[in-house]
Design a protein around this motif. Sequence first.
Motif, short mmCIF file in Angstrom:
data_model
loop_
_atom_site.label_atom_id
_atom_site.label_comp_id
_atom_site.label_asym_id
_atom_site.label_seq_id
_atom_site.Cartn_x
_atom_site.Cartn_y
_atom_site.Cartn_z
N SER A 71 -94.30 9.06 -34.38
CA SER A 71 -93.12 8.30 -33.98
C SER A 71 -92.76 8.55 -32.52
O SER A 71 -92.14 7.70 -31.87
N ARG A 72 -93.14 9.73 -32.03
CA ARG A 72 -92.84 10.06 -30.63
C ARG A 72 -93.88 9.49 -29.67
O ARG A 72 -93.69 9.54 -28.45
N ASP A 73 -94.97 8.98 -30.21
CA ASP A 73 -96.09 8.52 -29.39
C ASP A 73 -95.85 7.09 -28.94
O ASP A 73 -95.76 6.17 -29.76
N PRO A 74 -95.70 6.84 -27.62
CA PRO A 74 -95.46 5.47 -27.15
C PRO A 74 -96.57 4.50 -27.53
O PRO A 74 -96.35 3.29 -27.57
N GLU A 75 -97.76 5.03 -27.83
CA GLU A 75 -98.88 4.15 -28.21
C GLU A 75 -98.80 3.72 -29.67
O GLU A 75 -99.50 2.79 -30.09
N ALA A 76 -98.02 4.43 -30.46
CA ALA A 76 -97.94 4.09 -31.88
C ALA A 76 -97.18 2.77 -32.06
O ALA A 76 -96.37 2.37 -31.22
N GLY A 77 -97.41 2.13 -33.17
CA GLY A 77 -96.73 0.88 -33.47
C GLY A 77 -95.33 1.11 -34.01
O GLY A 77 -94.84 2.23 -34.12
N ALA A 78 -94.69 -0.01 -34.35
CA ALA A 78 -93.33 0.05 -34.88
C ALA A 78 -93.09 -1.19 -35.74
O ALA A 78 -93.82 -2.17 -35.65
N LEU A 79 -92.09 -1.13 -36.57
CA LEU A 79 -91.76 -2.30 -37.39
C LEU A 79 -91.44 -3.50 -36.52
O LEU A 79 -91.84 -4.62 -36.79
N LEU A 80 -90.65 -3.27 -35.45
CA LEU A 80 -90.29 -4.34 -34.52
C LEU A 80 -91.02 -4.13 -33.20
O LEU A 80 -91.09 -3.01 -32.71
N THR A 81 -91.51 -5.22 -32.62
CA THR A 81 -92.00 -5.12 -31.25
C THR A 81 -90.82 -4.77 -30.35
O THR A 81 -89.66 -4.94 -30.73
N ASP A 82 -91.13 -4.31 -29.13
CA ASP A 82 -90.05 -3.95 -28.21
C ASP A 82 -89.16 -5.14 -27.89
O ASP A 82 -87.93 -5.01 -27.83
N VAL A 83 -89.77 -6.31 -27.71
CA VAL A 83 -88.95 -7.47 -27.34
C VAL A 83 -88.09 -7.93 -28.53
O VAL A 83 -86.93 -8.33 -28.35
N ASP A 84 -88.61 -7.77 -29.73
CA ASP A 84 -87.80 -8.12 -30.91
C ASP A 84 -86.66 -7.11 -31.10
O ASP A 84 -85.56 -7.48 -31.54
N LEU A 85 -86.93 -5.85 -30.76
CA LEU A 85 -85.87 -4.84 -30.85
C LEU A 85 -84.76 -5.16 -29.83
O LEU A 85 -83.57 -5.14 -30.17
N LEU A 86 -85.15 -5.47 -28.60
CA LEU A 86 -84.15 -5.83 -27.58
C LEU A 86 -83.39 -7.08 -28.00
O LEU A 86 -82.18 -7.18 -27.80
N SER A 87 -84.10 -8.02 -28.62
CA SER A 87 -83.45 -9.26 -29.07
C SER A 87 -82.44 -8.97 -30.17
O SER A 87 -81.33 -9.52 -30.16
N TRP A 88 -82.83 -8.10 -31.09
CA TRP A 88 -81.89 -7.73 -32.16
C TRP A 88 -80.65 -7.07 -31.55
O TRP A 88 -79.51 -7.40 -31.91
N PHE A 89 -80.88 -6.18 -30.58
CA PHE A 89 -79.75 -5.49 -29.95
C PHE A 89 -78.85 -6.50 -29.23
O PHE A 89 -77.62 -6.44 -29.32
N THR A 90 -79.46 -7.45 -28.53
CA THR A 90 -78.69 -8.49 -27.83
C THR A 90 -77.86 -9.30 -28.81
O THR A 90 -76.69 -9.61 -28.56
N SER A 91 -78.48 -9.63 -29.97
CA SER A 91 -77.73 -10.42 -30.95
C SER A 91 -76.57 -9.60 -31.52
O SER A 91 -75.48 -10.14 -31.75
N GLU A 92 -76.76 -8.30 -31.71
CA GLU A 92 -75.66 -7.45 -32.19
C GLU A 92 -74.54 -7.38 -31.15
O GLU A 92 -73.36 -7.43 -31.49
#
Lengths: 485, 485
Positions: A263-284
């Motif tokens: 989870s600490r590895d920037p190369e690892a994946g995630a449930l949300l892409t970074d842009v989707d995470l930023l988008s979710w935050f923007t919508s919140e």
Amino acid sequence: MSSTLAELTELLPVVQPREPVSVADRIAASAATTGGSLSTWDFHQWFAERRRTGGFRIERIPFSKLRGWSFEPGTGNLVHSSGRFFSVEGLHVTTDDGPHKEWFQPIIKQPEVGILGILVKEFDGVLHFLMQAKMEPGNRNLLQLSPTVQATRSNYTKVHQGTDVKYIEYFTGTGRGRILADVLQSEHGSWFYHKSNRNMIVEVDGDVPLDDDFCWLTLGQISELLHQDNLVNMDSRTVLACLPAYGAGAVRGDDFSQSLARSRDPEAGALLTDVDLLSWFTSERSRYDVRAERIPLDQVPGWTRDEARIGKDDGRWFNVVAVEVQAGNREVTSWTQPLIEPCSRGIAAFLTRSFDGVLHVLANAKVEGGFLDTVELAPTVQCSPDNFEGLQVRPPFLDLVLEAAPERVRYDAIHSEEGGRFLYAENRYLVIEADEQDAPIEPPTGYQWVTVSQLTALIKHGHYVNVQARTLLACLNAMGHLTDD
Amino acid sequence: MSSTLAELTELLPVVQPREPVSVADRIAASAATTGGSLSTWDFHQWFAERRRTGGFRIERIPFSKLRGWSFEPGTGNLVHSSGRFFSVEGLHVTTDDGPHKEWFQPIIKQPEVGILGILVKEFDGVLHFLMQAKMEPGNRNLLQLSPTVQATRSNYTKVHQGTDVKYIEYFTGTGRGRILADVLQSEHGSWFYHKSNRNMIVEVDGDVPLDDDFCWLTLGQISELLHQDNLVNMDSRTVLACLPAYGAGAVRGDDFSQSLARSRDPEAGALLTDVDLLSWFTSERSRYDVRAERIPLDQVPGWTRDEARIGKDDGRWFNVVAVEVQAGNREVTSWTQPLIEPCSRGIAAFLTRSFDGVLHVLANAKVEGGFLDTVELAPTVQCSPDNFEGLQVRPPFLDLVLEAAPERVRYDAIHSEEGGRFLYAENRYLVIEADEQDAPIEPPTGYQWVTVSQLTALIKHGHYVNVQARTLLACLNAMGHLTDD
């Protein structure tokens, strides 16, 4: 001079890689080192000694015994005669969403940006962090481990006519060392109006004189200390959370530890892409229409002032109180000041789940009245349970956290919040494993699963991650590496 | 449902790469395509036709002829009877640094977050952007090219009781397409108090019905149009600036074009590392103690209201005026509203230099009274020169920009600012090559050299880059690719 520089630009390359030297490996090495230049045993001896020689004493006093502080005529605001430091005023918050649509409260207004800075230096090839044994009146044990520098602008511009702030020149001068982190981060939005501090980590090469109240520790040592109650203060924790990503760390250990490392590895994946995470935050952030208006303190309905306390009539939330402080090694040896005193201990907990072997924490986009901009990412649960006793509506996931089976509790320690402004403000910080039943992969509105690395990337910028979540991030980083020993 | 998902998580990978599909190549391909599904010739025919059929008419009116708007008793604030839309209030700004330490001004307060969104879709394998021919009362030519959606919350929640906002469902629904950008960006800090809008770019695959006022253009076509005066409106420009980085683009062309192409490349170096750039920005944001307090409009000293104008007594800066609007294709067909009218045309210019073959622009950390947080990165020069006529203190680099030799001017076009709030607010946008004599590699306090790619990275987050600098970034991106034709 400019012509000399002009000539230089023709001879030497002036452009450098945007991320030139990877400090990640060196930070990871420090995190894996628990025997520093000072042994942990010696640290505790030194720290006990600092406590003995401090000679600190705190006494509650009525407001009338405050020196330099008074209730301003017309507003009832609690202000200092210099017009500096901070004031206690009123806040009226309305929002169009969430369980609480309107409330009034006292709040601390302190527009100055302070510096919280840790100086870093290699000894025998291992990075050490210069930490301070610092007394703060609001800490139950008074002395805790603070950053190298923890100074309001009033401090280091000497409004209080005390002594100089030690080591401040490494943070305010230019060309003093290599910047590892430098970002404005918010403080408690429930108690501070628009407050942010500059979180800095600076690496130096040359000799650094060592003062009595200071010691050099590896990140591994600090990680050990982060497992103790009330030792590493809030300012240290928020600065440590701003460390640049330092990779996977331990890959041994149980499933949880391995999942945390990934989870600490920037190369690892995630449930949300970074842009989707930023988008979710923007919508919140767009979802709420939050209006927070400062009002006079004596126009805050439902709160009453007596001679030693401003409190809510139902006894919940917090009080404003006053103390007299006697200290030996502080900038000035005696002073009085107001403090905010929560009525009970809080909880700040991240629920975690591992998806495809990558640990995710469940972040909550939380409205706090004092935030500069509507919401920031908070722990899954952040509240004082006592405030909800007898109420029908309880915060989501609170009961899950309170009733978690011991084997699911991966981190559990009590830490103090800012002891210079809050009296006995303690939170129990928890990291708790959850499952699909507890916390589904599709979380409720206002919640989202993020990796540790995603949080670390957001913390490069201000106003994304609140101070409680930053503490938990520092704790999550402290956990992964301990399992490596 | 959650148990189904739980089962899925055991069968299928749910974690994805944090930057999964590179859209950069597809955006770059669109930028290199100037013949889209609609030829540029046909575009101009279509646009002229829209202008003819619009039937728009604007008339200045005295405040007394405003419908639904009035000066609020007690404050003199100019407000709408619904309590929505926006209001014109007063602002009192003090700061401890800079040439102007205190000023008063009218300001627009509009707390709602609007949506500026461009819908994107592939035709014949090339990304096209859905643009709108939209009338705005403040545009000198009324009709300009706007994003697919440009809506305040009042718009799309129908406070004005007009028609629906077309295509809004692609931006407010969930799972409507792939998010390419979604970020809250500030608007003009000199005229708006704490205003930000949600800048979105969303890609869809399915059929999209095409309305009369809309057309699909490639990025290359939009880039061409960005070289014309008063055609691509401010909202389009700020959204385009939020496009993800799309690589080096043209590598042919002259030294400037090649240097600009490298400046867009995230892999290229820069004078400052990213962490040093963030640190510089943090220090600039901390350097100022800006207090901006809202005050009643009728308590703004030095400004006078007559029947049709609120203006500064010395005739500088701007006026508040009122207009009546007649429109055929707008949500409602006739309305009145206040507008802010600048007293003269402004300039927004980036000085550029190439260091080691990588173009850098000279950004200015600028205080604007209405910013949420002290400073944002602005163009090297951003002002209305007329405001400084006869004054001793002139903005740095202004005369350099005004007197630049033609061969140094790499971009020069006049664009309108938000035509829904500002009347004839035009800026001349310039990109000008400089040398060590003009603009040294060690810039003065408050200025810093940054690459195009560094600006693009900062724009992923809000409140770093102001709206004028975002326009110039869109122009810089429009330049590089044109030279490739």
